[in-house]
Structure formats: C-alpha cells, structure tokens
Design a protein around this motif. Structure first.
Motif, mmCIF file in Angstrom:
data_model
loop_
_atom_site.group_PDB
_atom_site.id
_atom_site.type_symbol
_atom_site.label_atom_id
_atom_site.label_comp_id
_atom_site.label_asym_id
_atom_site.label_seq_id
_atom_site.Cartn_x
_atom_site.Cartn_y
_atom_site.Cartn_z
ATOM 1 N N LYS A 116 0.859 -1.172 0.000
ATOM 2 C CA LYS A 116 0.000 0.000 0.000
ATOM 3 C C LYS A 116 0.895 1.222 0.000
ATOM 4 C CE LYS A 116 -3.522 -2.223 2.850
ATOM 5 N NZ LYS A 116 -4.159 -2.234 4.162
ATOM 6 N N ALA A 117 0.443 2.256 -0.648
ATOM 7 C CA ALA A 117 1.222 3.487 -0.681
ATOM 8 C C ALA A 117 1.358 4.064 0.719
ATOM 9 C CB ALA A 117 0.562 4.501 -1.616
ATOM 10 N N ARG A 118 2.568 4.485 1.067
ATOM 11 C CA ARG A 118 2.859 5.183 2.320
ATOM 12 C C ARG A 118 2.577 4.359 3.575
ATOM 13 N NH1 ARG A 118 5.658 9.417 1.723
ATOM 14 N NH2 ARG A 118 4.696 10.586 3.380
ATOM 15 N N VAL A 119 2.595 3.033 3.465
ATOM 16 C CA VAL A 119 2.418 2.174 4.622
ATOM 17 C C VAL A 119 3.666 1.311 4.753
ATOM 18 C CG1 VAL A 119 1.061 0.299 5.639
ATOM 19 C CG2 VAL A 119 -0.085 2.123 4.371
ATOM 20 N N ALA A 120 4.292 1.365 5.931
ATOM 21 C CA ALA A 120 5.506 0.596 6.155
ATOM 22 C C ALA A 120 5.187 -0.898 6.226
ATOM 23 C CB ALA A 120 6.162 1.042 7.456
ATOM 24 N N ARG A 121 6.025 -1.699 5.559
ATOM 25 C CA ARG A 121 5.857 -3.151 5.614
ATOM 26 C C ARG A 121 6.291 -3.614 6.992
ATOM 27 N NH1 ARG A 121 7.764 -8.211 5.299
ATOM 28 N NH2 ARG A 121 7.269 -9.623 3.627
ATOM 29 N N GLU A 122 5.573 -4.555 7.542
ATOM 30 C CA GLU A 122 5.912 -5.098 8.849
ATOM 31 C C GLU A 122 6.546 -6.471 8.668
ATOM 32 O OE1 GLU A 122 2.314 -5.047 11.111
ATOM 33 O OE2 GLU A 122 2.231 -2.852 11.141
ATOM 34 N N TYR A 123 7.528 -6.776 9.505
ATOM 35 C CA TYR A 123 8.264 -8.025 9.427
ATOM 36 C C TYR A 123 8.066 -8.837 10.692
ATOM 37 C CZ TYR A 123 10.583 -5.603 5.600
ATOM 38 O OH TYR A 123 10.831 -4.927 4.439
ATOM 39 N N SER A 124 8.085 -10.160 10.547
ATOM 40 C CA SER A 124 7.994 -11.040 11.712
ATOM 41 C C SER A 124 9.379 -11.150 12.345
ATOM 42 C CB SER A 124 7.501 -12.432 11.293
ATOM 43 O OG SER A 124 8.508 -13.090 10.544
ATOM 44 N N ALA A 125 9.436 -11.747 13.534
ATOM 45 C CA ALA A 125 10.721 -11.939 14.210
ATOM 46 C C ALA A 125 11.625 -12.862 13.393
ATOM 47 C CB ALA A 125 10.491 -12.503 15.604
ATOM 48 N N ALA A 126 11.049 -13.897 12.770
ATOM 49 C CA ALA A 126 11.839 -14.812 11.939
ATOM 50 C C ALA A 126 12.394 -14.082 10.716
ATOM 51 C CB ALA A 126 10.995 -16.001 11.507
ATOM 52 N N GLU A 127 11.569 -13.238 10.096
ATOM 53 C CA GLU A 127 12.032 -12.459 8.941
ATOM 54 C C GLU A 127 13.125 -11.489 9.353
ATOM 55 O OE1 GLU A 127 7.984 -12.317 6.205
ATOM 56 O OE2 GLU A 127 8.232 -10.837 7.817
ATOM 57 N N LEU A 128 12.981 -10.872 10.523
ATOM 58 C CA LEU A 128 14.011 -9.975 11.030
ATOM 59 C C LEU A 128 15.340 -10.700 11.148
ATOM 60 C CD1 LEU A 128 15.064 -7.371 12.474
ATOM 61 C CD2 LEU A 128 14.208 -8.378 14.597
ATOM 62 N N LEU A 129 15.329 -11.879 11.737
ATOM 63 C CA LEU A 129 16.555 -12.652 11.903
ATOM 64 C C LEU A 129 17.187 -12.983 10.558
ATOM 65 C CD1 LEU A 129 18.555 -14.118 13.724
ATOM 66 C CD2 LEU A 129 16.990 -16.078 13.740
ATOM 67 N N VAL A 130 16.391 -13.415 9.604
ATOM 68 C CA VAL A 130 16.921 -13.760 8.274
ATOM 69 C C VAL A 130 17.513 -12.528 7.593
ATOM 70 C CG1 VAL A 130 16.288 -14.551 5.954
ATOM 71 C CG2 VAL A 130 15.420 -15.744 7.962
ATOM 72 N N ILE A 131 16.835 -11.404 7.678
ATOM 73 C CA ILE A 131 17.329 -10.181 7.029
ATOM 74 C C ILE A 131 18.642 -9.738 7.658
ATOM 75 C CG2 ILE A 131 16.854 -7.727 6.625
ATOM 76 C CD1 ILE A 131 13.849 -8.551 6.425
ATOM 77 N N VAL A 132 18.732 -9.794 8.981
ATOM 78 C CA VAL A 132 19.972 -9.401 9.655
ATOM 79 C C VAL A 132 21.108 -10.335 9.262
ATOM 80 C CG1 VAL A 132 21.105 -9.112 11.903
ATOM 81 C CG2 VAL A 132 18.785 -8.259 11.571
ATOM 82 N N ILE A 133 20.823 -11.628 9.152
ATOM 83 C CA ILE A 133 21.853 -12.582 8.715
ATOM 84 C C ILE A 133 22.277 -12.283 7.282
ATOM 85 C CG2 ILE A 133 22.266 -15.010 8.111
ATOM 86 C CD1 ILE A 133 20.576 -15.715 10.620
ATOM 87 N N CYS A 134 21.322 -11.991 6.406
ATOM 88 C CA CYS A 134 21.646 -11.664 5.014
ATOM 89 C C CYS A 134 22.508 -10.403 4.929
ATOM 90 C CB CYS A 134 20.371 -11.521 4.187
ATOM 91 S SG CYS A 134 19.527 -13.095 3.902
ATOM 92 N N CYS A 135 22.203 -9.418 5.746
ATOM 93 C CA CYS A 135 23.025 -8.198 5.788
ATOM 94 C C CYS A 135 24.430 -8.525 6.270
ATOM 95 C CB CYS A 135 22.381 -7.148 6.687
ATOM 96 S SG CYS A 135 20.854 -6.460 6.017
ATOM 97 N N GLU A 136 24.532 -9.418 7.241
ATOM 98 C CA GLU A 136 25.838 -9.848 7.757
ATOM 99 C C GLU A 136 26.629 -10.585 6.679
ATOM 100 O OE1 GLU A 136 28.611 -10.100 10.959
ATOM 101 O OE2 GLU A 136 26.743 -8.990 10.801
#
Length: 166
Positions: free
Chosen positions: A38-58
């Motif tokens: 949706k326009a101008r609405v921040a996407r929300e992430y689950s705790a599992a998605e957060l962990l995966v994204i942080v690992i991918c950034c690492e």
C-alpha cells in the motif's frame, strides 16, 4: 523503535545499513522483494524475517557475498531457522553455495570439520536482543510488568458465578 511491529527503520538500526542499502538487499531476497503493498504504509516483518534479514546483511557486510548469492540462499536460511529448536549463544550456520545448503549447529565445535562458510549467530542474537530490550515497553499504551510484591495466597478467594439469572 519496535512497538508492536518490526519495520525497516528497526532493521536499519540493528544492521547499521541505510534505508537505501537495505532496500537494495531486500530487492534480491525473493520473500521480501516485491512491490509495496500500500502506498505510504511501512511493511511489517515477523521476528523470523528480522533474523533472516539481519543474517543476510551480515553475509554481505562481513563475508562479502554478492546479493544474488544471498538472495538464492535466503529461503534456505529462513527454512533452516524456522524449525523448532533451542537457540544457543554459540550457535552458527554452515552455508555452502555449491551445492546450496544451510545447516544450523548448536556450537562452533561441531562445524570445525566441514568445508564452507560458517556464520556465528551469537553476535547477531545479541544485537537483536539488545535492540528489542532497549525499545520494549517504551510506549505508554503498551502493557508493563507491574510489581505488586508478594501476596498471601489465602487472601485470594475465587468468585463464584451462578449459571441462572434472577
């Protein structure tokens, strides 16, 4: 700050990535890439998605993996970390690019004999936990733990409700 949802701003704080750089890596991750819902609405992430994204950034920041390779591994990382298990401070991921595989180990000692990339998870867990702990219960509308102190259990009496009306 983390309130009831995890947004890209939270992930930027944890990883140290700018929004632009984080969006660039998210475009390469199949489960997070896609168009804006949706326009101008921040996407929300689950705790599992957060962990995966942080690992991918690492993987990009510390290990120098290309984003396309990280994108190809991201589903395997998510699948590997989504399985029920006890998390250990010395846990790590063993990642092989060819043939592609991701394996979770409880400690680094178990991984010494294998060939491939070994990603220690302890520092990642600590960064996420520290951020969440620092920002939890910061909003006045969120519940807080109340310290009522010790109470005498005999002072608590159950209330009875009658099934019939008067």
């Amino acid at each position: 700050m983390i309130s009831s949802s995890i947004t890209i701003a939270d992930i930027c704080e944890i990883t140290g990535f700018t929004r632009h750089r984080l969006r660039g890596i998210l475009r390469e991750l199949p489960e997070f890439g896609g168009s804006v819902e949706k326009a101008r609405v921040a996407r929300e992430y689950s705790a599992a998605e957060l962990l995966v994204i942080v690992i991918c950034c690492e993987l990009e920041e510390s290990f120098g993996l290309r984003r396309k390779v990280i994108g190809a591994l991201s589903n395997d990382i998510l699948r590997c970390l989504s399985r029920p298990r006890n998390l250990h401070k010395a846990a790590c991921l063993h990642i092989q690019v060819q043939p592609q595989s991701v394996t979770y180990f409880n400690d680094l000692v178990a991984v010494k004999a294998v060939v491939g990339l070994v990603v220690p998870l302890g520092n990642i867990f600590e960064r996420i936990d520290a951020y969440i702990k620092q920002h939890s219960f910061s909003s006045p509308d969120q519940q807080r733990l109340l310290n009522f102190g010790p109470i005498e259990t005999s002072a608590v009496t159950p209330t009875r409700t009658s099934g019939g009306g008067r």
